[in-house]
Write an enzyme that holds these catalytic residues in place. Structure first.
Site, PDB file in Angstrom:
ATOM      1  N   GLU A 220      -3.866 -22.233  22.681  1.00 30.44           N
ATOM      2  CA  GLU A 220      -4.417 -21.171  21.847  1.00 30.44           C
ATOM      3  C   GLU A 220      -5.769 -21.540  21.246  1.00 30.44           C
ATOM      4  O   GLU A 220      -6.309 -20.786  20.434  1.00 30.44           O
ATOM      5  CB  GLU A 220      -3.445 -20.815  20.715  1.00 30.44           C
ATOM      6  CG  GLU A 220      -2.098 -20.288  21.152  1.00 30.44           C
ATOM      7  CD  GLU A 220      -2.127 -18.855  21.653  1.00 30.44           C
ATOM      8  OE1 GLU A 220      -3.237 -18.311  21.886  1.00 30.44           O
ATOM      9  OE2 GLU A 220      -1.050 -18.265  21.809  1.00 30.44           O
TER      10      GLU A 220
ATOM     11  N   HIS B  28      -1.970 -20.731  12.926  1.00 30.95           N
ATOM     12  CA  HIS B  28      -1.178 -19.807  13.741  1.00 30.95           C
ATOM     13  C   HIS B  28       0.277 -20.247  13.682  1.00 30.95           C
ATOM     14  O   HIS B  28       0.607 -21.369  14.099  1.00 30.95           O
ATOM     15  CB  HIS B  28      -1.677 -19.801  15.182  1.00 30.95           C
ATOM     16  CG  HIS B  28      -0.795 -19.025  16.105  1.00 30.95           C
ATOM     17  ND1 HIS B  28      -0.631 -19.344  17.436  1.00 30.95           N
ATOM     18  CD2 HIS B  28      -0.005 -17.947  15.889  1.00 30.95           C
ATOM     19  CE1 HIS B  28       0.209 -18.502  18.003  1.00 30.95           C
ATOM     20  NE2 HIS B  28       0.614 -17.656  17.081  1.00 30.95           N
TER      21      HIS B  28
ATOM     22  N   HIS C 119       4.769 -18.795  13.437  1.00 27.53           N
ATOM     23  CA  HIS C 119       5.758 -17.792  13.828  1.00 27.53           C
ATOM     24  C   HIS C 119       6.722 -17.563  12.667  1.00 27.53           C
ATOM     25  O   HIS C 119       7.918 -17.884  12.779  1.00 27.53           O
ATOM     26  CB  HIS C 119       6.515 -18.243  15.071  1.00 27.53           C
ATOM     27  CG  HIS C 119       5.656 -18.413  16.282  1.00 27.53           C
ATOM     28  ND1 HIS C 119       6.156 -18.880  17.480  1.00 27.53           N
ATOM     29  CD2 HIS C 119       4.334 -18.202  16.506  1.00 27.53           C
ATOM     30  CE1 HIS C 119       5.193 -18.931  18.383  1.00 27.53           C
ATOM     31  NE2 HIS C 119       4.067 -18.537  17.794  1.00 27.53           N
TER      32      HIS C 119
ATOM     33  N   HIS D 192       4.737 -12.017  18.587  1.00 30.22           N
ATOM     34  CA  HIS D 192       4.226 -13.368  18.853  1.00 30.22           C
ATOM     35  C   HIS D 192       4.162 -14.195  17.577  1.00 30.22           C
ATOM     36  O   HIS D 192       4.833 -15.212  17.479  1.00 30.22           O
ATOM     37  CB  HIS D 192       2.847 -13.263  19.520  1.00 30.22           C
ATOM     38  CG  HIS D 192       2.248 -14.580  19.886  1.00 30.22           C
ATOM     39  ND1 HIS D 192       0.969 -14.693  20.406  1.00 30.22           N
ATOM     40  CD2 HIS D 192       2.705 -15.852  19.806  1.00 30.22           C
ATOM     41  CE1 HIS D 192       0.694 -15.953  20.633  1.00 30.22           C
ATOM     42  NE2 HIS D 192       1.725 -16.684  20.273  1.00 30.22           N
TER      43      HIS D 192
END
Length: 209
Positions: free
Chosen positions: A72, A91, A93, A154
């Site tokens: 990423e 980033h 989840h 995502h």
């Protein structure tokens, strides 16, 4: 650079301990004063990283030192290219954020004053294949106007002037999502802040839209 590496490792450990990432999920990066990037490695549990596990890249994505970076990293570089004020990207989840958005709930609904103050600009990007060039493309329309972007099915991306800000935005949004979840479980008819309350917030906090 050692101090910055330690901060990045510490943030990753906190993200893991807070349940915001699991297994090898997530990635974090930090832009250094010289323009190089520190970032997390590919396929590793971020809660167990040591300083020697951190990768250093140039702004073209070329590896300077360390292991292979996250797939990423293109998203991170794209964000840095568009936002000169951003020095850190996180980033994750986060389960409550993802659960409520999967269920079709809009976290911008202002149940709490903190939600209205910190996440009025929260955005949601359409689905893109994780790790592909689709991710920077679908996020691009939102990068200049938001520091928190949900990635459909995502995860979540937060942007900060430093690692603390990017971490705090992730942590606060997950806490907000959990509070919304609990409130609606107890009372599905709970109402958001009204026009009068929002006007009072705007008068006290002129930055609020």
């Amino acid at each position: 650079m050692q101090a910055e590496v330690k901060k990045l490792v510490d943030v990753c450990r906190r993200l893991y301990e807070r349940g915001l990432i699991a297994g090898s999920e997530g990635n974090v990066s930090l832009r250094l004063d010289d323009g190089r990037l520190l970032t997390t490695p590919s396929g590793r549990n971020k809660g167990w990283l040591e300083p020697e596990d951190i990768s250093c890249l140039d702004m073209a994505g070329r590896l300077v030192s360390g292991p292979k970076p996250s797939s990423e990293i293109r998203l991170h570089i794209h964000i840095y290219n568009l936002r000169s004020d951003v020095r850190a990207v996180v980033h994750t989840h986060p389960p409550y954020v993802l659960a409520v958005t999967l269920a079709g709930y809009d976290l911008r609904r202002p149940l709490l004053a903190e939600g209205a103050l910190f996440f009025a600009d929260l955005e949601k990007a359409p689905f893109a294949v994780p790790g592909s060039d689709e991710v920077p493309a679908v996020v691009e329309p939102f990068i200049r106007r938001s520091k928190a972007i949900i990635l459909e099915r995502h995860g979540l991306v937060t942007l900060g002037a430093d690692l603390e800000e990017a971490f705090n935005l992730t942590d606060m949004l997950e806490h907000l999502a959990r509070t919304h979840w609990l409130a609606y479980a107890l009372n599905p008819g709970v109402l958001p802040l009204g026009i009068e309350e929002l006007d009072r917030l705007r008068r006290f906090y002129p930055c609020l839209k």
